[in-house]
Motif scaffolding. Structure first.
Motif, PDB file in Angstrom:
ATOM      1  N   SER A 176      -3.114 -14.510   2.986  1.00 10.06           N
ATOM      2  CA  SER A 176      -4.453 -14.912   2.553  1.00 10.06           C
ATOM      3  C   SER A 176      -5.089 -13.766   1.773  1.00 10.06           C
ATOM      4  O   SER A 176      -5.128 -12.623   2.244  1.00 10.06           O
ATOM      5  N   ARG A 177      -5.574 -14.048   0.586  1.00  8.94           N
ATOM      6  CA  ARG A 177      -6.209 -13.013  -0.234  1.00  8.94           C
ATOM      7  C   ARG A 177      -7.415 -12.415   0.473  1.00  8.94           C
ATOM      8  O   ARG A 177      -7.682 -11.218   0.367  1.00  8.94           O
ATOM      9  N   GLU A 178      -8.169 -13.266   1.184  1.00  5.44           N
ATOM     10  CA  GLU A 178      -9.356 -12.781   1.869  1.00  5.44           C
ATOM     11  C   GLU A 178      -8.983 -11.807   2.983  1.00  5.44           C
ATOM     12  O   GLU A 178      -9.581 -10.730   3.119  1.00  5.44           O
ATOM     13  N   LYS A 179      -7.972 -12.165   3.787  1.00  4.20           N
ATOM     14  CA  LYS A 179      -7.550 -11.287   4.878  1.00  4.20           C
ATOM     15  C   LYS A 179      -6.964  -9.982   4.342  1.00  4.20           C
ATOM     16  O   LYS A 179      -7.217  -8.897   4.886  1.00  4.20           O
TER      17      LYS A 179
ATOM     18  N   GLN B 226      -9.306  -5.015  -6.366  1.00  4.53           N
ATOM     19  CA  GLN B 226      -8.418  -5.862  -5.590  1.00  4.53           C
ATOM     20  C   GLN B 226      -7.300  -5.043  -4.959  1.00  4.53           C
ATOM     21  O   GLN B 226      -6.883  -4.015  -5.479  1.00  4.53           O
ATOM     22  N   SER B 227      -6.817  -5.536  -3.816  1.00  4.68           N
ATOM     23  CA  SER B 227      -5.722  -4.883  -3.111  1.00  4.68           C
ATOM     24  C   SER B 227      -4.466  -4.869  -3.971  1.00  4.68           C
ATOM     25  O   SER B 227      -4.120  -5.865  -4.602  1.00  4.68           O
ATOM     26  N   GLU B 228      -3.765  -3.729  -3.960  1.00  2.00           N
ATOM     27  CA  GLU B 228      -2.514  -3.624  -4.715  1.00  2.00           C
ATOM     28  C   GLU B 228      -1.321  -3.356  -3.810  1.00  2.00           C
ATOM     29  O   GLU B 228      -0.205  -3.250  -4.265  1.00  2.00           O
TER      30      GLU B 228
ATOM     31  N   TYR C  60      -7.612  -4.159   3.099  1.00  2.00           N
ATOM     32  CA  TYR C  60      -7.712  -3.184   2.007  1.00  2.00           C
ATOM     33  C   TYR C  60      -9.000  -2.371   2.132  1.00  2.00           C
ATOM     34  O   TYR C  60      -8.992  -1.135   2.036  1.00  2.00           O
ATOM     35  N   LEU C  61     -10.103  -3.057   2.387  1.00  2.00           N
ATOM     36  CA  LEU C  61     -11.389  -2.368   2.551  1.00  2.00           C
ATOM     37  C   LEU C  61     -11.397  -1.515   3.815  1.00  2.00           C
ATOM     38  O   LEU C  61     -12.028  -0.446   3.846  1.00  2.00           O
TER      39      LEU C  61
END
Length: 695
Positions: free
Chosen positions: A640-643, A540-542, A648-649
């Motif tokens: 938004s967690r998805e965005k 997950q993004s940090e 992040y990716l």
């Protein structure tokens, strides 16, 4: 920003009995006189009138932590005073003798930062109060400095000196209860500081103790005091003064080395050394005025009583303490005493100076400000704030830090590439924004070999201090053991490293800093065989949403070259199969602060270990900073967690592309090996930039 000079200290509620102004020459700075006002009242703030005829050199710090450029005539100048200046200024101070012990502020230095903490200097056996003369200019940039002067003929007992300092400490703590008070003491002054701290455990005191005399009962001179009292008077002064002068001068070879390092012509070097030797011999008479027979005997007896006084109260000292221990102290067993105090005091660190003598503060090569900053002891409030309390290094300070690591630049010939807004790749750091906030996100080489070239190049080429997010083991040890001493990481702290935490990243980005982040952390820096240039990032993004909150530019980057300087011989998996190394790894891990204990997988809390590496003839390091990714105006979108995960990716993919680009292009670099680089520099000059592959 630093406050302007010319400030006048106004006396506290009660006025002093009288003030005596002493004109002291500021040797090496200006031919002008500096008015130094000395308060003869023990309970009064010292008054200071600083001449503004020649504004001191200042160094401005921009909001993002970078150092603002100055004109050539405004660049930092070495204004450090010497032992000779100590004696010259002591002449005036002791001639104006009279009255009880008192405070004075010798601020012949640059402007102070806003809300500077108070620093009280407690002198050693000399009592003059000028022991920090070599450091006044730099200390004055970040502290309010008061120095205690104990007149030659004064016979105030040690207990009463402690009460004097204690009254000042309580008064100043009442005036500014949220501001720490620094007690800097050498020898006898170290005992005073410890005694005051023992009597005031609830006041926020920070002790900086240079060779404290709390071990005087073990001094080689202590048994000689009875003999000293019966020695013929005509012989006694010469013996004692020559001994004290040798203690102050320290190792004569150090004076020679310091002069040689200036790079003067042979004739100039010889002349400067000759002048130094003649000057030192001429100051025997000054030392006789500072420590006449009766005063020297009184001070030696005081050292004995001070040591006993302090040792009976060490259990009550709760203050944050930094011990500075000299390895060649001919008066006290300071190394042993430093270790003893470190074991006894609950909040204590030690820094060792193996080639220094008793009067550490007067020696060339020792810098008190750098030592305080490196140990993480500079703060404005009860707790250290790694962002607001940080003071960037100056040019001379950076040079002092960088020189021991310069060989790494020579050995690896770093190539820096960056990307302009039009996506053109250029050599150098022209594509890096000068204004923050900027978040560098990249790959962590084996053992972090890339850090020195990366951080130093940003400082040299862009005048930017890169604030690295670092493992807490560089700042805290859970217990004594096998982990490196905290002093190992002093240079990293001076250059802006902060312990990893969401709070620290938040503060850095909010202050528009340039921040260096390695999501792979220790797992990348301690990777296994065959894992070179492989990213080990959390699922997950940090950092994405934090960057978006402040509109930070995210710059992905790759670093390549570790496989050209060394080869893993025994990695973690190999070491864990050997009982001895397995036990060592378990011990090291137990001493270290744990990270990412709430997640699993490859990047969860890592065991601390040191892989065994076989060196190679040095190749070359390559850095490629990709095009900045803007987050300005995307705060709502990236909630938004998805965005946020998509971005992040994207950053992760860009880092991998940077690494792949460098691995491919370095194959076409004719100077990838150290030998062609050395030949090129031998023919074009060793300061010339060695070419690389075509862009």
């Amino acid at each position: 920003m630093m406050a302007a000079t010319g400030t006048v200290f106004v006396a506290a509620a009660s006025s002093p009995i009288f003030r005596r102004h002493i004109s002291l020459p500021v040797a090496g700075i200006s031919t002008k006189k500096t008015n130094l006002s000395v308060s003869t009242s023990l309970n009064t703030r010292p008054s200071l009138d600083v001449s503004t005829e020649k504004p001191p050199t200042t160094r401005s710090v921009s909001e993002n932590g970078s150092l603002e450029k100055k004109r050539e005539d405004e660049l930092e100048v070495d204004q450090r005073l010497s032992l000779n200046d100590y004696f010259e200024q002591s002449k005036d101070l002791i001639r104006s003798d009279g009255g009880p012990p008192r405070w004075f502020s010798p601020l012949d230095c640059a402007s102070r930062l806003n809300n500077s903490p108070l620093l009280l200097f407690l002198p050693g056996i000399d009592g003059v109060g000028l022991g920090l003369i070599s450091h006044h200019q730099r200390l004055g940039e970040i502290f309010d400095i008061w120095c205690l002067h104990i007149p030659v003929l004064d016979r105030t007992t040690f207990a009463d000196l402690v009460k004097l300092v204690e009254r000042t400490v309580k008064s100043e703590n009442y005036r500014s209860p949220n501001r720490p008070i620094y007690l800097v003491g050498e020898s006898l002054g170290g005992c005073m500081a410890l005694a005051v701290a023992a009597c005031n455990p609830d006041i926020d005191l920070i002790l900086i103790l240079a060779n404290p005399a709390s071990c005087f009962d073990k001094s080689q001179i202590q048994p000689l005091i009875p003999l000293f009292t019966i020695m013929p008077e005509q012989l006694q002064p010469q013996v004692s003064l020559r001994y004290m002068l040798s203690l102050m001068a320290g190792d004569p070879l150090k004076m020679v080395r310091a002069t040689m390092e200036k790079g003067l012509a042979p004739q100039q070097t010889f002349g400067e050394l000759s002048q130094g030797v003649l000057a030192m011999s001429s100051y025997v008479s000054v030392l006789d005025d500072i420590l006449p027979r009766e005063t020297l005997l009184w001070k030696l007896q005081m050292l004995k009583s001070a040591s006993a006084f302090v040792n009976s109260r060490l259990h009550a000292v709760k203050a944050q303490t930094l011990i500075l221990s000299s390895g060649r102290d001919q008066l006290l067993p300071s190394l042993e005493e430093g270790e003893r105090l470190r074991q006894l005091l609950p909040n204590c660190q030690i820094r060792k100076f193996n080639n220094s003598g008793h009067f550490l503060f007067l020696e060339d090569g020792f810098d008190l400000v750098t030592t305080i900053k490196g140990a993480g002891f500079y703060r404005h409030a009860r707790y250290l704030d790694y962002v607001s309390d940080y003071v960037p290094p100056g040019p001379s300070e950076f040079k002092q830090i960088y020189e021991p690591y310069r060989w790494l630049d020579v050995a690896t010939g770093p190539v820096m590439l960056s990307t302009l807004e039009n996506e053109k790749i250029v050599r150098g750091l022209a594509g890096i924004p000068s204004e923050g906030p900027v978040l560098f996100v990249g790959y962590h080489m084996l053992l972090g070999w890339e850090l020195v070239p990366l951080v130093s190049r940003f400082w040299i080429e862009k005048n930017i201090v890169v604030r690295g997010i670092a493992h807490p083991m560089m700042f805290t040890k859970l217990r004594d053991g096998k982990l490196p001493d905290l002093s190992t990481y002093d240079a990293y702290r001076i250059m802006g490293a902060v312990p990893v935490s969401g709070t620290n990243i938040f503060k850095l980005l909010s202050s528009k800093s340039h921040v260096l982040l390695y999501p792979g952390g220790m797992r990348e820096a301690l990777h296994r065989k065959g894992e070179e240039y492989k990213l080990f990032w959390p699922e997950q993004s940090e950092f994405v949403r934090m960057a978006a909150r402040f509109g930070a530019k995210i710059i992905p980057f790759g670093a390549v070259g570790e496989d050209d300087v060394g080869e893993l011989f025994l990695d973690y998996d190999d070491l864990m199969k050997i009982p001895y190394f397995k036990a060592e790894i378990n011990d090291l891990t137990e001493e270290s602060v744990k990270l990412r204990t709430d997640i699993g997988g490859e990047v969860a809390n890592q065991d601390v270990h040191l892989p065994i590496i076989l060196p190679k003839p040095p190749g070359r390091f390559y850095f490629y900073f990709g095009k900045p990714i803007e987050t300005e105006g995307r705060k709502q979108e990236l909630r938004s967690r998805e965005k946020a995960h998509e971005l992040y990716l994207e950053v992760q993919s860009e880092v991998e592309k940077c690494i792949a680009y460098l691995k491919e292009k370095r194959e076409k670099d004719p100077y990838r090996n150290i030998f062609p680089r050395l030949i090129y520099q031998a023919t074009h000059g060793f300061d010339s930039e060695v070419p690389t592959f075509e862009l």
